[in-house]
Design a protein around this motif. Structure first.
Motif, PDB file in Angstrom:
ATOM      1  N   GLY A   9       0.904  -1.251   0.167  1.00 30.16           N
ATOM      2  CA  GLY A   9       0.042  -0.043   0.012  1.00 30.16           C
ATOM      3  C   GLY A   9       0.966   1.232  -0.118  1.00 30.16           C
ATOM      4  N   THR A  10       0.238   2.375  -0.316  1.00 29.19           N
ATOM      5  CA  THR A  10       1.006   3.569  -0.189  1.00 29.19           C
ATOM      6  C   THR A  10       1.454   3.981   1.228  1.00 29.19           C
ATOM      7  N   LEU A  11       0.389   3.681   2.287  1.00 25.80           N
ATOM      8  CA  LEU A  11       0.471   4.122   3.593  1.00 25.80           C
ATOM      9  C   LEU A  11       1.182   2.797   4.305  1.00 25.80           C
ATOM     10  N   ASN A  12       0.365   1.729   4.068  1.00 24.84           N
ATOM     11  CA  ASN A  12       0.536   0.789   4.835  1.00 24.84           C
ATOM     12  C   ASN A  12       0.653  -0.673   4.032  1.00 24.84           C
ATOM     13  N   THR A  13       1.465  -1.525   4.345  1.00 26.26           N
ATOM     14  CA  THR A  13       1.498  -2.857   3.937  1.00 26.26           C
ATOM     15  C   THR A  13       1.071  -4.000   4.688  1.00 26.26           C
ATOM     16  N   LEU A  67       6.475   4.858  -1.830  1.00 27.47           N
ATOM     17  CA  LEU A  67       7.541   3.836  -2.625  1.00 27.47           C
ATOM     18  C   LEU A  67       6.868   3.394  -3.798  1.00 27.47           C
ATOM     19  N   LYS A  68       6.022   2.847  -3.876  1.00 30.42           N
ATOM     20  CA  LYS A  68       5.255   2.201  -4.982  1.00 30.42           C
ATOM     21  C   LYS A  68       4.958   3.330  -6.115  1.00 30.42           C
ATOM     22  N   ARG A  69       4.465   4.417  -5.714  1.00 27.07           N
ATOM     23  CA  ARG A  69       4.071   5.594  -6.683  1.00 27.07           C
ATOM     24  C   ARG A  69       5.277   6.184  -7.256  1.00 27.07           C
ATOM     25  N   GLY A 204      -7.889   3.881  -0.926  1.00 21.95           N
ATOM     26  CA  GLY A 204      -6.965   3.712  -0.100  1.00 21.95           C
ATOM     27  C   GLY A 204      -6.287   5.045   0.160  1.00 21.95           C
ATOM     28  N   HIS A 205      -4.984   5.151   0.453  1.00 24.06           N
ATOM     29  CA  HIS A 205      -4.469   6.587   1.035  1.00 24.06           C
ATOM     30  C   HIS A 205      -4.155   7.515  -0.212  1.00 24.06           C
ATOM     31  N   SER A 206      -4.034   6.767  -1.406  1.00 19.93           N
ATOM     32  CA  SER A 206      -3.649   7.716  -2.525  1.00 19.93           C
ATOM     33  C   SER A 206      -4.349   7.359  -3.670  1.00 19.93           C
ATOM     34  N   ASN A 207      -5.084   6.498  -3.928  1.00 24.05           N
ATOM     35  CA  ASN A 207      -5.870   6.152  -5.243  1.00 24.05           C
ATOM     36  C   ASN A 207      -7.075   5.422  -4.887  1.00 24.05           C
ATOM     37  N   TYR A 208      -7.849   5.594  -6.166  1.00 23.90           N
ATOM     38  CA  TYR A 208      -9.258   5.158  -5.907  1.00 23.90           C
ATOM     39  C   TYR A 208      -9.708   4.180  -7.140  1.00 23.90           C
ATOM     40  N   ALA A 270      -3.918  15.709  11.330  1.00 26.19           N
ATOM     41  CA  ALA A 270      -4.903  15.906  10.543  1.00 26.19           C
ATOM     42  C   ALA A 270      -5.270  14.497  10.387  1.00 26.19           C
ATOM     43  N   GLU A 271      -4.580  13.379  10.134  1.00 28.99           N
ATOM     44  CA  GLU A 271      -5.078  12.044   9.648  1.00 28.99           C
ATOM     45  C   GLU A 271      -5.789  11.609  10.962  1.00 28.99           C
ATOM     46  N   LYS A 272      -5.239  11.693  12.102  1.00 27.35           N
ATOM     47  CA  LYS A 272      -5.589  11.363  13.398  1.00 27.35           C
ATOM     48  C   LYS A 272      -7.296  11.811  13.563  1.00 27.35           C
ATOM     49  N   LEU A 273      -7.342  13.143  13.161  1.00 32.63           N
ATOM     50  CA  LEU A 273      -8.580  13.989  13.341  1.00 32.63           C
ATOM     51  C   LEU A 273      -9.698  13.586  12.465  1.00 32.63           C
ATOM     52  N   LYS A 274      -9.157  13.141  11.240  1.00 27.45           N
ATOM     53  CA  LYS A 274     -10.165  12.607  10.033  1.00 27.45           C
ATOM     54  C   LYS A 274     -10.935  11.344  10.735  1.00 27.45           C
ATOM     55  N   LYS A 275     -10.071  10.632  11.343  1.00 28.81           N
ATOM     56  CA  LYS A 275     -10.602   9.258  11.657  1.00 28.81           C
ATOM     57  C   LYS A 275     -11.450   9.397  12.821  1.00 28.81           C
ATOM     58  N   LEU A 277     -13.175  11.713  13.259  1.00 28.73           N
ATOM     59  CA  LEU A 277     -14.594  12.510  12.576  1.00 28.73           C
ATOM     60  C   LEU A 277     -15.387  11.480  11.888  1.00 28.73           C
ATOM     61  N   SER A 278     -14.833  10.294  11.568  1.00 33.86           N
ATOM     62  CA  SER A 278     -15.403   9.067  10.899  1.00 33.86           C
ATOM     63  C   SER A 278     -16.775   8.464  12.173  1.00 33.86           C
ATOM     64  N   ALA A 279     -16.130   8.864  13.215  1.00 31.35           N
ATOM     65  CA  ALA A 279     -17.005   8.147  14.148  1.00 31.35           C
ATOM     66  C   ALA A 279     -17.859   9.201  15.140  1.00 31.35           C
ATOM     67  N   GLY A 341     -10.337  -0.842   1.453  1.00 33.53           N
ATOM     68  CA  GLY A 341      -9.461   0.303   1.572  1.00 33.53           C
ATOM     69  C   GLY A 341      -9.999   1.404   2.693  1.00 33.53           C
ATOM     70  N   GLY A 342      -8.825   1.832   3.342  1.00 34.84           N
ATOM     71  CA  GLY A 342      -9.215   2.627   4.621  1.00 34.84           C
ATOM     72  C   GLY A 342      -9.976   3.854   4.296  1.00 34.84           C
ATOM     73  N   GLY A 343      -9.634   4.465   3.192  1.00 34.01           N
ATOM     74  CA  GLY A 343     -10.035   5.841   2.729  1.00 34.01           C
ATOM     75  C   GLY A 343     -11.638   5.703   2.640  1.00 34.01           C
ATOM     76  N   THR A 344     -12.451   4.570   2.514  1.00 28.85           N
ATOM     77  CA  THR A 344     -13.925   4.634   2.278  1.00 28.85           C
ATOM     78  C   THR A 344     -14.499   4.608   3.722  1.00 28.85           C
TER      79      THR A 344
HETATM   80  P1  ATP Z   1      -3.394   2.911  -1.588  1.00 30.96           P
HETATM   81  O1  ATP Z   1      -4.241   1.748  -1.805  1.00 30.96           O
HETATM   82  O2  ATP Z   1      -3.928   4.184  -2.093  1.00 30.96           O
HETATM   83  O3  ATP Z   1      -2.005   2.540  -2.229  1.00 30.96           O
HETATM   84  P2  ATP Z   1      -3.405   2.112   1.153  1.00 30.96           P
HETATM   85  O4  ATP Z   1      -3.360   0.747   0.663  1.00 30.96           O
HETATM   86  O5  ATP Z   1      -1.944   2.284   2.102  1.00 30.96           O
HETATM   87  O6  ATP Z   1      -2.990   3.047  -0.029  1.00 30.96           O
HETATM   88  P3  ATP Z   1      -5.526   1.888   2.853  1.00 30.96           P
HETATM   89  O7  ATP Z   1      -4.663   1.225   3.973  1.00 30.96           O
HETATM   90  O8  ATP Z   1      -6.432   1.300   2.244  1.00 30.96           O
HETATM   91  O9  ATP Z   1      -4.335   2.735   1.911  1.00 30.96           O
HETATM   92  O10 ATP Z   1      -5.960   3.308   3.489  1.00 30.96           O
HETATM   93  C1  ATP Z   1      -5.203   4.107   4.066  1.00 30.96           C
HETATM   94  C2  ATP Z   1      -6.196   5.557   4.372  1.00 30.96           C
HETATM   95  O11 ATP Z   1      -7.247   5.061   4.930  1.00 30.96           O
HETATM   96  C3  ATP Z   1      -5.268   6.289   5.056  1.00 30.96           C
HETATM   97  O12 ATP Z   1      -5.419   7.899   4.388  1.00 30.96           O
HETATM   98  C4  ATP Z   1      -6.141   6.428   6.131  1.00 30.96           C
HETATM   99  O13 ATP Z   1      -6.028   7.811   6.820  1.00 30.96           O
HETATM  100  C5  ATP Z   1      -7.629   6.272   5.958  1.00 30.96           C
HETATM  101  N1  ATP Z   1      -8.414   5.598   7.104  1.00 30.96           N
HETATM  102  C6  ATP Z   1      -8.277   4.723   7.908  1.00 30.96           C
HETATM  103  N2  ATP Z   1      -9.006   4.586   8.893  1.00 30.96           N
HETATM  104  C7  ATP Z   1      -9.687   5.622   8.499  1.00 30.96           C
HETATM  105  C8  ATP Z   1     -10.910   6.143   9.404  1.00 30.96           C
HETATM  106  N3  ATP Z   1     -11.484   5.327  10.437  1.00 30.96           N
HETATM  107  N4  ATP Z   1     -11.566   7.393   8.784  1.00 30.96           N
HETATM  108  C9  ATP Z   1     -11.230   8.030   7.605  1.00 30.96           C
HETATM  109  N5  ATP Z   1     -10.100   7.337   7.079  1.00 30.96           N
HETATM  110  C10 ATP Z   1      -9.553   6.510   7.411  1.00 30.96           C
END
Ligand code: ATP
Ligand code: K
Ligand code: MG
Length: 735
Positions: A9-13, A67-69, A204-208, A270-275, A277-279, A341-344
């Motif tokens: 993944g872009t963020l996590n593997t 890295l992968k991008r 995900g973190h970078s793409n849809y 900001a990433e933490k805040l976003k998470k 806000l999801s709940a 994907g986490g982005g959803t």
């Molecule tokens: P990509 O598929 O784009 O290469 P990735 O596989 O690493 O990236 P994922 O692990 O699917 O990405 O998702 C990571 C993203 O999901 C991050 O931007 C993270 O902040 C977001 N994310 C994770 N949990 C939540 C949440 N609860 N609310 C909002 N966003 C979240």
């Protein structure tokens, strides 16, 4: 041999392994099921994965993400400029390719994106080995975005090889998820029923990515895959960071955007805040001493956040719309919308997807682990050591591929290019190209629609020289056949060449006359379809000619390969071994031939393979020398890291030993030492400890080992007396 799937993944593997019980996601050294996709560099070693994350904020200039991008990109690609917004280390030009310039072992060093991916894969390999030991780790299926082009895929393949991994398949993210979905569903429709149509949406973190996939028992067929390459969680974070930066500028008079550490810390918050806000409907943000000793705090509501990301939300339906269009389907044709994907997890994004389809979203897959699990299933299917339920995967290509060549000198009206693989061609797939030539010739493969490629990826794929071509005995054209294949990794090669000659063969004339005119079967093949199932028989004049004798090129140049056809040949080879005999011999027919005198036969010309045509290929893969030297370099960095880790271990052992011995001198060893002896030993322990926290903080492994030996031998007699006593007591008890 182990069976491993990696969602890079872009963020996590995430790494999943297949074991006899099923597929499990493994944990890393700090018990996380996902590892940060980061590589960092330090004065003594690299920091890979979790340790790169730990060091990140204090080591921004030497930490590389995305890295992968970056893999397979040119430095001057405008997409690289976009990536630089998210990558804290400076990106640089290495012979045109993008890389990163970092401080490593006290020197400036440049590493290509391919090398950086290899470093991270090395770490994931070690993590996996740690879990599976003593079973070695080699065979692997790794995922990539479906929009990856030939050069990007080759970069990941090279990286895997540098890391000592054997890639069985480089698999599209959503296809991997689809495989994981299909293989675990026991209620899929039969071959004659309507398929189940599932739209997979992965943000995900970078793409849809959206893929529409049809499922029947034992197989899946990808009908369409669409994407937005710049739409993911990090874009939501960026919107928040920009908002916060503006607020902090007004409120605290600080400019975080021009302060690397301030920006990185704001982005993390900001990433933490976003998470949160999801709940929750609102979330606080507090950062102590963000920059210039200023503490910041604020509160953001979900509504405010949604307004910030409206530009993203308002285009969320586009990939979905395009996917339906490409698949020739409507919303009502979709049975299930499976979201990963986490982005959803952003509620407003889920709402947009759900309202687009007019359906409740389905979450039967683990959002974060579905891709890795699918890769592990794929690896199990391709690995010789595993027996898995047969499941065929028909994927598709994302971009049309054409071949171009120079006109043959003696065929003035020849075309000089042809699209051989259309967009959405089945993948893997082999096509046979026909050329009439009297001399060796060259071909070039390239993407036919450069504008559809990511950033400024070059459309050039490869150059192929066909050798051993000459005029035949009658000074006529050689009929050259080339096998062009988009393989299981989505990479194009001209895999082999051969030439054919016409030969007369006796052929049975069918009663109903299905094959009345051999010309008909000859031209039935259309690129991208799979109707053809027999080698075409060729009419008497097999090279089609104009009346003046020049070869005519109006006929079909491309045929689907008969053996491979539409199918997944690599995986099917094994499936067929498991399920059905590869060849079914019809004895009734062979026995008939002798006694058969009633059946009519006739002579027809057929193309018979006469010999091979050697092909030399130039592609964007690393050449052997470059790959060997990268592999060597990686091996030496692994040694360097290992030495640092071993040294740290010896130092910790020494520290623990001092502590332990000091306690024991007052406890179980007390009665075996004289006061004088004890004082002397304690003094040495104290000296060593002081040394450890002073100049000994940064000694070599050998020095720590020597110090340890020194106090061990000093304590030796005391320890010996203690054990003698214990043994004595034991012997007494037993007697
Ligand atoms: P990509 O598929 O784009 O290469 P990735 O596989 O690493 O990236 P994922 O692990 O699917 O990405 O998702 C990571 C993203 O999901 C991050 O931007 C993270 O902040 C977001 N994310 C994770 N949990 C939540 C949440 N609860 N609310 C909002 N966003 C979240
Ligand atoms: K991931
Ligand atoms: Mg992903």
């Amino acid at each position: 041999m182990s069976v491993v799937g990696i969602d890079l993944g872009t963020l996590n593997t995430v790494v999943a392994v297949a074991r006899n019980r099923g597929v499990d996601v493994i944990t890393n050294e700090v018990s996380n099921r996902a590892t940060p996709s980061l590589v960092g560099f330090g004065p003594k070693s690299r920091y890979l994965g979790e340790s790169a994350k730990t060091q990140e904020i204090s080591n921004l200039k030497n930490t590389v993400s995305s890295l992968k991008r970056l893999a397979g990109r040119k430095f001057n690609d405008p997409d690289v400029e976009i990536e630089q917004n998210f990558v804290s280390a400076p990106l640089c030009d290495i012979n045109g390719q993008v890389g990163a310039e970092v401080n490593y072992l006290g020197k400036k060093e440049k590493f290509t994106a391919t090398q950086l991916v290899a470093m991270f894969l090395t770490k994931m390999k070690q993590t996996t080995e740690n879990e599976l030991k003593p079973v070695p780790v080699s065979d692997v299926v790794i995922s990539c975005p479906p929009w990856f082009t030939d050069i990007q895929r080759r970069s990941i393949l090279d990286a895997a090889e540098i890391a000592g991994l054997k890639m069985l398949r480089l698999m599209n993210d959503t296809t991997a998820a689809a495989l994981g979905y299909g293989i675990t569903k026991l209620d899929l429709p039969g071959p004659d029923e309507n398929p189940r149509r599932v739209a997979f949406v992965d943000i995900g973190h970078s793409n849809y990515v959206c893929s529409i996939v049809e499922f029947r028992k034992g197989e899946l067929t990808v009908k369409a895959t669409t994407f937005d390459r710049h739409f993911g969680g990090r874009d939501f974070d960026k919107a928040l960071v920009e908002h916060l930066a503006k607020e902090f500028k007004g409120k605290y008079k600080i400019d975080v955007l021009n302060h690397p550490r301030g920006k990185a810390r704001t982005a993390a918050a900001a990433e933490k805040l976003k998470k949160v806000l999801s709940a929750n409907q609102q979330a606080p943000l507090n950062i102590e001493s963000l920059m210039n000793d200023v503490d910041v705090s604020t509160m953001i509501t979900r509504q405010e956040f949604e307004a910030m990301v409206e530009p993203l939300l308002s285009r969320a339906h586009l990939p979905l719309e395009q996917a339906l269009k490409d698949a020739g389907l409507t919303k009502d044709d979709i049975d299930v919308v499976e979201v990963i994907g986490g982005g959803t997890r952003v509620p407003s994004l889920k709402e947009r997807i759900s309202s687009f389809f007019g359906k409740t979203l389905s979450f039967t897959l683990n959002q974060d682990e579905a891709v890795a699990r699918g890769c592990a299933f794929s690896c199990a299917m391709l690995s010789p050591v595993f027996q898995v339920r047969a499941f065929t995967v028909h994927d598709i290509t994302s971009y049309p591929i054409e071949f171009a060549w120079e006109k043959a000198p003696d065929i003035p009206d020849e075309d000089t290019s042809l699209t051989v693989f259309n967009k959405n061609n089945i993948m893997p797939s082999t096509k046979i190209l026909t050329f009439y030539r009297k001399q060796p010739f060259d071909l070039e493969a390239r993407y036919a629609d450069p504008d559809s490629l990511p950033g400024k990826v070059s459309p050039w794929i490869g150059h192929f020289s066909v050798k051993g071509v000459h005029a035949d005995e009658r000074d006529d054209f050689m009929i050259c056949k080339l096998k062009a294949r988009v393989n299981i990794h989505g990479v194009l090669n001209v895999e082999s060449g051969y030439y054919v000659e016409d030969q007369e063969v006796e052929e049975e004339v069918k009663e109903e006359g299905e094959k009345k005119d051999p010309d008909v079967s000859n031209n039935s093949s259309v690129p991208g379809t799979t109707e053809q199932s027999t080698i075409p028989s060729i009419p008497s004049n097999s090279i089609p000619r104009h009346q003046d004798g020049r070869p005519s090129l109006k006929r079909q140049r491309v045929q689907d390969d008969v053996k491979v056809g539409a199918d997944d040949s690599e995986s099917n080879e094994k499936l067929s071994k498991l399920d059905v005999p590869a060849l079914i011999i019809d004895f009734s027919k062979t026995m008939d031939t002798d006694t058969q005198d009633k059946k009519k036969t006739r002579k027809v010309k057929k193309q018979i393979r006469k010999g091979d045509l050697p092909i030399s290929a130039g592609t964007t893969s690393l050449d052997v020398t470059a790959r060997d030297s990268a592999t060597e370099k990686e091996a030496s960095m692994i040694m360097e890291d290992k030495l640092v880790a071993d040294t740290e271990e010896k130092k910790n052992e020494l520290e623990a030993y001092i502590y332990d011995m000091r306690n024991k001198l007052d406890d179980q060893y007390a009665e075996f030492t004289s006061e004088e002896e004890k004082d002397k030993m304690k003094a040495t322990l104290m000296d060593t400890e002081d040394w450890l926290y002073d100049e000994g903080d940064d000694a070599t492994k050998a020095v720590y080992v020597a110090k340890m030996d020194e106090i061990r031998s000093m304590a030796g007699p005391v320890v010996q007396r203690y054990f003698d006593k214990i043994n004595e007591e034991k012997a007494k008890k037993e007697a």
